[in-house]
Design an enzyme around this catalytic site. Structure first.
Site, PDB file in Angstrom:
ATOM      1  N   ARG A  57       0.848  -1.199   0.000  1.00 10.99           N
ATOM      2  CA  ARG A  57       0.000   0.000   0.000  1.00 10.99           C
ATOM      3  C   ARG A  57       0.882   1.247   0.000  1.00 10.99           C
ATOM      4  NH1 ARG A  57      -4.275   1.257   4.754  1.00 10.99           N
ATOM      5  NH2 ARG A  57      -2.432   2.017   5.859  1.00 10.99           N
TER       6      ARG A  57
ATOM      7  N   SER B 253     -12.749  -3.414   2.479  1.00 18.47           N
ATOM      8  CA  SER B 253     -12.815  -2.699   3.753  1.00 18.47           C
ATOM      9  C   SER B 253     -14.270  -2.450   4.152  1.00 18.47           C
ATOM     10  CB  SER B 253     -12.089  -1.352   3.650  1.00 18.47           C
ATOM     11  OG  SER B 253     -10.709  -1.534   3.465  1.00 18.47           O
TER      12      SER B 253
ATOM     13  N   LYS C 267      -3.833   6.485   8.422  1.00 19.12           N
ATOM     14  CA  LYS C 267      -4.968   6.789   7.549  1.00 19.12           C
ATOM     15  C   LYS C 267      -5.780   7.899   8.206  1.00 19.12           C
ATOM     16  CE  LYS C 267      -8.445   4.663   4.625  1.00 19.12           C
ATOM     17  NZ  LYS C 267      -9.183   3.446   4.244  1.00 19.12           N
TER      18      LYS C 267
END
Length: 220
Positions: free
Chosen positions: A38, A107, A136
């Site tokens: 990611r 998610s 995040k």
């Protein structure tokens, strides 16, 4: 069967101390069972380069490489799977592009998101954040362990918990019903990523064994 118990999510900036590849290599030695690539800021070309290097590193380990969000990158590097956020792509498109054998994660932050028919195309859910996390900053409100447990109880799919997690949370995550814990900072920023991963893996193993022992006592 996919072992998602110790699920490393990479962050190139947080891995800068040792470097992305060495951090992942250390995590593998420590017992990581899955790796997600990611990097929200990197270009597709840069991610493909990173992904190919990680794919080579993981060869022969039976640890899957999952790409976050970007279908084209996952296809280009021959990744084992893809993980999508709620607004990051179309689940049906991803399944069609990757094929039936690929691992596909989605998610979920709320129980109502379990109602979508697209879940039939998904293999596991990433549920969180359990706690607030700097990795995040635009995340939804933290669920806590009770919120995690509520989603696990209704989920038709295996759940991996995410959001501010470390070894100390393993028992609570297992008790909530998750099959694994996704970790970023606790491994990527650790002075010794191998040791940090081993501590998480051992804590997870202890949580499972403790639960099994408790169940055995209940049957006596």
């Amino acid at each position: 069967m996919i072992d998602l118990s110790v699920y490393l999510i990479t962050d190139a900036a947080l891995c800068a101390r040792a470097g992305l590849l060495e951090t992942v290599a250390a995590a593998l030695r420590g017992g990581a069972t899955a790796v997600q690539l990611r990097d929200k800021q990197a270009s597709d070309a840069a991610l493909i380069e990173q992904g190919k290097a990680l794919k080579a590193l993981l060869r022969g380990t039976h640890v899957p490489l999952i790409v976050n969000d970007r279908i084209k990158v996952a296809v280009a590097i021959g990744a084992d799977g893809l993980h999508l956020g709620q607004s990051d792509g179309d689940v049906a498109e991803a399944r069609a592009a990757l094929g039936a054998e690929a691992i596909l994660g989605l998610s979920v932050q709320r129980r109502d998101q379990l109602k979508t028919p697209e879940l039939s195309l998904v293999d596991y859910l990433g549920v969180g954040p359990v706690f607030a996390t700097a990795t995040k900053p635009d995340h939804s409100s933290p669920l806590g362990f009770d919120g995690l447990a509520a989603i696990c109880a209704e989920s038709p799919l295996p759940v991996v918990a995410i959001g501010g997690l470390s070894a100390e949370h393993a028992a609570s995550i297992w008790s909530a019903g998750a099959v694994g814990m996704a970790v970023v900072s606790a491994i990527c920023t650790a002075a010794d990523p191998e040791l940090a991963t081993r501590e998480i893996a051992e804590a997870w193993r202890a949580a499972r064994l403790g639960s099994a022992d408790a169940n055995s006592l209940c049957r006596l």
